[in-house]
Design an enzyme around this catalytic site. Sequence first.
Site, PDB file in Angstrom:
ATOM      1  N   ASP A 119      50.869  73.381  18.761  1.00 52.03           N
ATOM      2  CA  ASP A 119      50.978  73.020  17.334  1.00 52.03           C
ATOM      3  C   ASP A 119      50.634  74.131  16.338  1.00 52.03           C
ATOM      4  O   ASP A 119      49.276  74.015  15.917  1.00 52.03           O
ATOM      5  CB  ASP A 119      49.019  72.272  17.942  1.00 52.03           C
ATOM      6  CG  ASP A 119      48.620  71.439  16.472  1.00 52.03           C
ATOM      7  OD1 ASP A 119      49.411  71.086  15.939  1.00 52.03           O
ATOM      8  OD2 ASP A 119      47.639  70.635  17.161  1.00 52.03           O
ATOM      9  N   GLY A 149      63.949  70.743  33.037  1.00 53.70           N
ATOM     10  CA  GLY A 149      63.812  70.061  33.879  1.00 53.70           C
ATOM     11  C   GLY A 149      62.504  69.686  34.967  1.00 53.70           C
ATOM     12  O   GLY A 149      62.686  68.768  36.058  1.00 53.70           O
ATOM     13  N   SER A 179      41.361  71.344  11.584  1.00 53.31           N
ATOM     14  CA  SER A 179      42.907  71.711  12.213  1.00 53.31           C
ATOM     15  C   SER A 179      43.371  72.454  10.996  1.00 53.31           C
ATOM     16  O   SER A 179      43.116  72.513  10.371  1.00 53.31           O
ATOM     17  CB  SER A 179      43.359  70.498  11.874  1.00 53.31           C
ATOM     18  OG  SER A 179      42.885  70.629  13.217  1.00 53.31           O
ATOM     19  N   HIS A 206      49.992  69.467  13.054  1.00 53.53           N
ATOM     20  CA  HIS A 206      49.576  68.260  13.186  1.00 53.53           C
ATOM     21  C   HIS A 206      49.250  68.842  11.492  1.00 53.53           C
ATOM     22  O   HIS A 206      48.872  67.230  10.670  1.00 53.53           O
ATOM     23  CB  HIS A 206      48.511  68.011  13.527  1.00 53.53           C
ATOM     24  CG  HIS A 206      47.284  68.156  14.062  1.00 53.53           C
ATOM     25  ND1 HIS A 206      46.907  68.934  15.198  1.00 53.53           N
ATOM     26  CD2 HIS A 206      46.037  68.131  13.507  1.00 53.53           C
ATOM     27  CE1 HIS A 206      45.069  69.473  14.930  1.00 53.53           C
ATOM     28  NE2 HIS A 206      44.924  68.570  14.013  1.00 53.53           N
TER      29      HIS A 206
END
Lengths: 421, 460
Positions: free
Chosen positions: A81, A223, A170, A50
């Site tokens: 992330d 799925g 971050s 991010h």
Amino acid sequence: MSRGFEQLLDAVVRIDVREHAFEAGARRFTSGIGSGVILSKDGIVLTNAHVASPRAVEVQVTLANLERVNAKLVGWDHWTDLAVLRLDLEEVQRRGLKFRHAEFGDSSKLKVGDTVYAVGTPYGLTRTATRGIISNNNRYFEDSRGVKGYETGAFNTWLQTDAAINPGNSGGPLVTADGRVVGINSRGYAGADNLGFAIPSNIAKRVVHGLVHKGEIERSYIGIVPRDLQDFEGFYALSLNTGMLINNVDRDSPAARAGIRGGDILLAIDGVKVDGRFPEQLPGIQNMIASRPVGSELKLSVRRSGETKEYVVVTEKLESRVGEEWAFEKWGLSVRKVSRTYARENQLADATGVLVIGVQPGFPASVAGIQRGDVIRKVNQQPVDTLEVLKAAHAAYEAKPETVLVEAMRNRQISLYVFKP
Amino acid sequence: MRTFFLGGVLSGIAVLSALRADVAELWEERLRTVVAVEHYVETETERRPSVSYGTVIDENGTIILPSIAVNARSTPSQLKDFKVYRAGSAESAAGEYLGQDPLSGWHFVRAAESVRGELTPITKFVGEAREPKMGEELWGIGLRNKDEDFMPYWMSGRVSLVQSLPMRTAVALDEVTGPGLPAFDAEGKFMGLGLTGFGESFLQFSSSDRGGLPVLMMNVEESAALLTTPEVLPQLGRVPQNKFGRPLAWLGAYGLEPVDAEVARFLKLGSQSAVVFSEVVEGGPAARGGLKEGDVLLAIDGQALPRFRPDRGVVQFVGREIVRRKPGDEITLTVLRNGERQDVTIALGDQPKLLREAERKYFDRIGFTAREFVHDDAVARRVNPQDANGVVAHFVKPNGPASTAGLRTDDWIREIDGVGVQSFEDAVKRLTDIEEDNTRAECVVLVTRSGETAVLRIRL
């Protein structure tokens, strides 16, 4: 302070990113600040997805000795992330810049109560170190749009720490006293005190390896949407410590085609028993499936109405819910390709079309009545099954502005619109 | 001079009072055409009264009420104790609910014989059945609430607009009558029926939250708009044969969207209008006739769709064209598909079971109402009606066991205790068994919500 910690401080960088934002019906720029850690002599920098995403157009890294150097995105993985950058080594050599790199520690050895330090750039305050402990070493946290609208946390658990983590931390490292990187600081609970999350280094190691060698992390998809079994063990009459509830099966997914349904209990994958009684056990099971090569055959033991049956499922490549974005500036229209996941979430018949994510007032799309959230399905009676179809129509309009007929869907209602020069 | 002046004033008063006396006479006669109708809606856990206004249409005591008089989610068996009140009266007579007509949307109620002698049908006051003229003054009757014995009061206003919406509608500057009640001209001729949703609206600003958004309030007890008499009269004969207004013609295509003027110009439609079909139900009459999603409807049986202002009027126009026909009738639709005109001939079907016709049963211990899964449920959930099974949670008792477990209204229940639900009867039988088994501590249901399933454990 240990020598290792000193070396680490020299490996922590500040990252300034300028990136595209398409939401306004035009291509605009936004900028952000994050942290990162240099991992090798050849300038590999690890940060958060991010902080540096494929939308980045300019990435600048500030080294510990306050020199700035350009960097390029090597690859990203929003699921964990994480993103990997590479410093412009030519520039580094030309300017004779020096940096040091950090070493990974073993995150599996961390115990609750161990002292850890977070180093980074909170609110732009470069090279800030904070101290805390490991509050939990196996925290489950999943967010279907947690990284710039992309999914995160389905395949890993997190380290939780009370070391202060603020915006700008971050991508910075979480380290032990000897300066070993045991995690990458990723997020904090907004409004809470000292509830910070970091990706464990043992996961980061694998992701860095994959991104450096292939540019992406490929995962398998079948799925199924899992749910912890803790409330249902008695009901399903399961033997101790076995099984995971399949809460939902995605429409048209490999599992659905094989005949697996919501409400089934997954007992084993290729004979390996699964234990999904608690939420923090789910990412491990999900990862068992995801880490198999795309196209693998999986044998799933599934229990339904007291009977156990085997199902063979062939995995597909896992896709993100966010499709490619683009801005058609002459029309004042920003769009995002409809992904399979988006189509499924919104019960669209298929993934044809593009989602309108922004319109610019006074421009043709807005004047015609197109709104954010509409799905454009046809342009000049041609189905928009790829973004290229719309790009071609826009290019033709740029060359010679002529009225364009657009078919779009809003809340399942189809309407026609004309974009006029 | 002084006397002359006085005389002049006096004669003026004489003229005015002559008019008033006249109107007072008309007023008394026409009060007999209006009634207030009260009924109770019995739901799973409560019983609520509801009051609406109606107009008498024949000598048999038949009364029409506007479509909003009855909540569309209730089924006729939940509608109880219809009572008919004359204007200004605290005394009521029993009424019988006859059903809803699908074309007009009106609900029909029949008053008991005891009161019929005191009612006069509106048809007694029909003159040449004309539309009101621009600027013409109309008057009508308003009715106060039950606590004021439905006391009648006078309303009047001048017509400022007559428009096709798509039905011919007259809009006055002021509220001229109650919704569902008649309005008259100066001679007392019936000029139209008050519509709902056309009352004056108000913005209420908060005194404490100065930056806050105002609240929009609407006068729902009075109406400034009339369905004109030439539109009302042909529909008065549509007294439903049954509570559901069957037979009902069915096209099997949904999501009609009008094209706007710009698109019409681009498609070279001239002064006519068009609508897009968003959804065509698999296996339905339209699909069998060859209609496709995204087809642009231009004409019905060779008649081009007229243009309405606003464009949206055409949607209701097409809907009425279907409903006025009968199941089995053939209808030819001219559509534009991929830039080419083509004719699609469709044999209209029989409307599948409607929501209000669906079977339902309330389970008090579990705390929800199971409703039969009907065609509209399948359409709303984008599944093929043929292979849909299960039941729908029509009502979930607040804080009951089902509600606590996470069941929500409109959840689609597919499995009970791990076994698929075959039919409504199957679900009722199994839920009844669960309720009657006092040793039961829990049951588990599999539900689908927004296309995704979830397993819920209900602790009894």
